[in-house]
Structure formats: structure tokens, C-alpha cells
Design a protein around this motif. Structure first.
Motif, PDB file in Angstrom:
ATOM      1  N   HIS A  11       9.642 -10.440   3.485  1.00  0.00           N
ATOM      2  CA  HIS A  11       9.252 -10.462   2.172  1.00  0.00           C
ATOM      3  C   HIS A  11      10.311 -10.951   0.937  1.00  0.00           C
ATOM      4  CE1 HIS A  11      11.885  -6.872   2.546  1.00  0.00           C
ATOM      5  NE2 HIS A  11      12.210  -6.967   1.426  1.00  0.00           N
ATOM      6  N   THR A  12      10.007 -11.189  -0.202  1.00  0.00           N
ATOM      7  CA  THR A  12      10.553 -11.672  -1.429  1.00  0.00           C
ATOM      8  C   THR A  12      10.579 -10.499  -2.473  1.00  0.00           C
ATOM      9  OG1 THR A  12       8.967 -12.790  -2.396  1.00  0.00           O
ATOM     10  CG2 THR A  12      10.026 -14.048  -1.044  1.00  0.00           C
ATOM     11  N   ALA A  13      11.474 -10.575  -3.226  1.00  0.00           N
ATOM     12  CA  ALA A  13      11.364  -9.758  -4.396  1.00  0.00           C
ATOM     13  C   ALA A  13       9.951  -9.357  -5.027  1.00  0.00           C
ATOM     14  CB  ALA A  13      12.514  -9.785  -5.345  1.00  0.00           C
ATOM     15  N   GLU A  14       9.313 -10.531  -4.960  1.00  0.00           N
ATOM     16  CA  GLU A  14       7.933 -10.685  -5.788  1.00  0.00           C
ATOM     17  C   GLU A  14       6.772 -10.094  -4.903  1.00  0.00           C
ATOM     18  OE1 GLU A  14       9.977 -13.396  -5.733  1.00  0.00           O
ATOM     19  OE2 GLU A  14      10.955 -12.605  -7.659  1.00  0.00           O
ATOM     20  N   SER A  15       6.988  -9.739  -3.495  1.00  0.00           N
ATOM     21  CA  SER A  15       5.977  -9.490  -2.615  1.00  0.00           C
ATOM     22  C   SER A  15       5.455  -8.207  -3.030  1.00  0.00           C
ATOM     23  CB  SER A  15       6.571  -9.547  -1.224  1.00  0.00           C
ATOM     24  OG  SER A  15       6.938 -10.539  -0.730  1.00  0.00           O
ATOM     25  N   ASP A  16       4.039  -8.137  -2.912  1.00  0.00           N
ATOM     26  CA  ASP A  16       3.274  -6.827  -3.006  1.00  0.00           C
ATOM     27  C   ASP A  16       3.713  -5.837  -1.726  1.00  0.00           C
ATOM     28  OD1 ASP A  16       1.787  -8.285  -4.814  1.00  0.00           O
ATOM     29  OD2 ASP A  16       0.139  -8.245  -4.006  1.00  0.00           O
ATOM     30  N   TYR A  17       3.298  -4.539  -2.149  1.00  0.00           N
ATOM     31  CA  TYR A  17       3.559  -3.341  -1.004  1.00  0.00           C
ATOM     32  C   TYR A  17       2.018  -3.186  -0.722  1.00  0.00           C
ATOM     33  CZ  TYR A  17       8.233  -2.599  -2.995  1.00  0.00           C
ATOM     34  OH  TYR A  17       9.605  -2.937  -3.155  1.00  0.00           O
ATOM     35  N   ASP A  18       2.022  -3.575   0.813  1.00  0.00           N
ATOM     36  CA  ASP A  18       0.581  -3.162   0.982  1.00  0.00           C
ATOM     37  C   ASP A  18       0.577  -2.070   1.901  1.00  0.00           C
ATOM     38  OD1 ASP A  18      -0.365  -5.557   0.208  1.00  0.00           O
ATOM     39  OD2 ASP A  18       0.014  -6.494   1.898  1.00  0.00           O
ATOM     40  N   LEU A  19      -0.160  -0.829   1.417  1.00  0.00           N
ATOM     41  CA  LEU A  19      -0.597   0.364   2.186  1.00  0.00           C
ATOM     42  C   LEU A  19      -1.690   0.499   2.824  1.00  0.00           C
ATOM     43  CD1 LEU A  19       1.075   3.123  -0.441  1.00  0.00           C
ATOM     44  CD2 LEU A  19       2.329   1.672   1.102  1.00  0.00           C
ATOM     45  N   GLY A  20      -1.436   0.703   4.189  1.00  0.00           N
ATOM     46  CA  GLY A  20      -2.577   0.946   5.326  1.00  0.00           C
ATOM     47  C   GLY A  20      -3.260   2.494   4.963  1.00  0.00           C
ATOM     48  N   VAL A  21      -4.291   2.619   4.279  1.00  0.00           N
ATOM     49  CA  VAL A  21      -4.704   3.899   4.399  1.00  0.00           C
ATOM     50  C   VAL A  21      -5.700   4.085   5.478  1.00  0.00           C
ATOM     51  CG1 VAL A  21      -5.886   5.403   3.078  1.00  0.00           C
ATOM     52  CG2 VAL A  21      -4.650   3.914   1.995  1.00  0.00           C
ATOM     53  N   TYR A  22      -5.208   4.773   6.692  1.00  0.00           N
ATOM     54  CA  TYR A  22      -6.002   5.036   7.834  1.00  0.00           C
ATOM     55  C   TYR A  22      -6.974   6.221   7.705  1.00  0.00           C
ATOM     56  CZ  TYR A  22      -3.629   1.107   9.985  1.00  0.00           C
ATOM     57  OH  TYR A  22      -3.242  -0.248  10.397  1.00  0.00           O
TER      58      TYR A  22
END
Length: 292
Positions: free
Chosen positions: A51-62
Motif C-alpha cells: 500500500h501507499t499512504a493513500e490506499s483504501d482500507y478493505d474490510l472483508g465482511v464474511y
């Protein structure tokens, strides 16, 4: 055995790690209180350490069974503001499913639904060499269903009360031999086939059709190279560059793949030159992916 990834790259976005621990892990715990949710992961570049500082945070909701999306919307509004909302399941298409695009403290946090029963079914198919590339908005090459396994294999588990995610994640560290064989054999056969089809469109100077054929051929080669190296490839985004970085890749694969599509032109001579480059790339990929 595939690569495993650290939570972050050293020296990149150190504040993001604090955000993960102070904000995302507690959020993951609250998500698991919603009916249907069985666990939450951090995925994408944040999990892989690219990632970079601008990358999103992707949460997998299982989830399993019926997912309380009204409860998720209520949590989204409490966490990210009154304008936030979560989708119904399936609202983003059959494979991406659904989720939420949220912002918290100036950071983009995406919730992505994953039906764990469907993940388990895809994983079982993958072990038999069965896979599909499915039409899905936002995936011009097609959504590779085995990406479900790749996502979980490279994810950071935030909350997993039952241990189900950890069990799958451990198993998915091994790239199935049957899937490797299928992606190399079937994928490279198709890559050769679509380049042959593209050649038939050259006399008509049908650049659009040729572009589509060669894009697919490049992506098929990228998948074959990843499979041969037993590395998960989750998306067509960055696929050529990622394939070029593999130890088994033909020389300058990434640059050559971009050159194929970046210099198509509109005349038969220009298209012929691009197609010749593509055919050589496919042939070199086949040479780089021997199977016993």
C-alpha cells in the motif's frame, strides 16, 4: 507454498498501522455482532504490504446465511455518519456481492461482503482444477472466482470468533496443483486462440476487436504465470506488472505486455505489428510455464 505478506511495508504509512489497531479492530468486533457475520479481515494492498499512504482500507465482511444488512447500515451510520449506508447482498453484482464505501477520519474504509459458504464451494472447485471467469461490473477481464481463495490467503484476520477464517486461510496457503495445471493449460490455449481470432480482424482494421482479444490474451498469460509460480492473482489491476515481477516470467514481460496494448494503432500494418508482439509474448509465456 505461496508468499505470505507482512501487515505493511517498513517505512510506509506507519500511522496507518495505528489506525488499524485503534480503529479497525474494534470496528471488526462490532461487525461480528451483526447477525450473519462470522469474521472480518483486512485485505487488499494494506494486507499484502504493497500500500501507499493513500490506499483504501478493505474490510472483508464474511457471513453465512442471512446477513442483517439493516444492522450493517445502522452500524455504518453510527460509525461514519448519518449519510452512510450498506448495500443489500448481491447489490454490487453476483461476485463482488455488496458492502459499503465509508470514510472515517479522512480515510476511505470499504466493507466487502463475502459469503463464506460460496468461498468454501469455490475453494473445493479450485482443488479439482475447476474455475470460472465471470462477467462482473468493474472487471473487464472477468471476475476470477478463485480470487476468493487468494483474498483470504493474503488477508490479515481482524476478528474470527469461531476460527473458521483461520482454518480456510491456512489451507489456502497451498496453491492447488489442479488449479495450477488448468490455468496454465486452458489459459494459454485460449490466449493462442484469441490471438488467432484477432489476426482475422486485421484486414478490416477493427482496432476495437483486436484490442479486446489482446487484452484478454495478456491477462490469460498473467494468470498462467502466477499459477505456474503458485501465486494468487486476485484482479486484472496491475496484473501485467505483477506477472513481470515473478521469477518465472519471460524477460520484460510487463513492459512487453503494455507495449502490445499501448501501440495498437488503427491501420492493418500497425495492428499486425502489435499482434506479432502479442503472439511472441504468448509463446514465451508457454515456454516459461512447463508442466510435467
Amino acid at each position: 507454498m505461496i508468499r505470505t505478506y507482512p501487515l505493511r511495508r517498513a517505512g510506509v504509512d506507519d500511522v496507518g498501522v495505528e489506525f488499524q489497531d485503534a480503529v479497525l479492530r474494534p470496528l471488526a468486533g462490532r461487525l461480528c455482532l451483526v447477525d450473519g457475520v462470522v469474521g472480518v479481515t483486512l485485505g487488499g494492498s494494506r494486507a499484502r504490504g504493497t500500500h501507499t499512504a493513500e490506499s483504501d482500507y478493505d474490510l472483508g465482511v464474511y457471513y453465512r446465511g442471512a446477513l442483517d444488512t439493516d444492522g450493517l447500515t445502522a452500524l455504518a451510520q453510527k460509525w461514519a455518519g448519518a449519510g452512510a449506508s450498506a448495500t443489500r447482498t448481491g447489490e454490487w453484482g453476483p461476485w463482488v456481492d455488496g458492502g459499503a464505501w465509508l470514510s472515517y477520519d479522512g480515510r476511505a474504509v470499504d466493507w466487502l461482503y463475502r459469503d463464506l459458504d460460496r468461498v468454501a464451494s469455490v475453494w473445493q472447485d479450485s482443488q479439482q482444477g475447476v474455475y470460472g471467469l465471470h462477467a462482473q461490473t468493474g472487471h473487464p477481464f472477468g471476475f476470477a472466482d478463485f480470487a476468493y481463495a487468494g483474498e483470504l490467503a493474503s488477508a490479515v484476520i481482524l476478528v474470527d470468533p469461531s476460527g473458521q477464517l483461520a482454518e480456510f486461510r491456512t489451507a489456502m496457503q497451498h496453491y492447488p496443483d489442479a488449479l495450477r495445471d488448468a490455468l496454465v493449460r486452458r489459459g494459454l490455449w485460449e490466449a493462442e486462440f484469441v490471438t488467432a481470432l484477432a489476426r482475422k480482424a486485421i484486414p478490416r482494421a477493427d482496432t476495437t476487436y483486436v484490442a479486446g482479444c489482446l487484452f484478454r490474451a495478456v491477462c490469460l498469460c498473467a494468470h498462467a504465470l502466477h499459477a505456474h509460480a503458485r501465486r494468487w492473482l486476485i484482479s486484472e489491476k496491475g496484473a501485467a506488472a505483477a506477472a513481470g515481477a515473478l521469477p518465472n516470467a519471460p524477460a520484460d514481460f510487463g513492459a512487453r505486455a503494455h507495449a502490445v496494448l499501448g501501440r495498437l494503432g488503427t491501420t492493418p500494418d500497425e495492428l499486425t505489428a502489435a499482434l506479432t508482439l502479442a503472439e511472441q509474448l504468448v509463446a514465451d509465456t508457454r515456454d516459461a510455464c512447463p508442466l510435467t
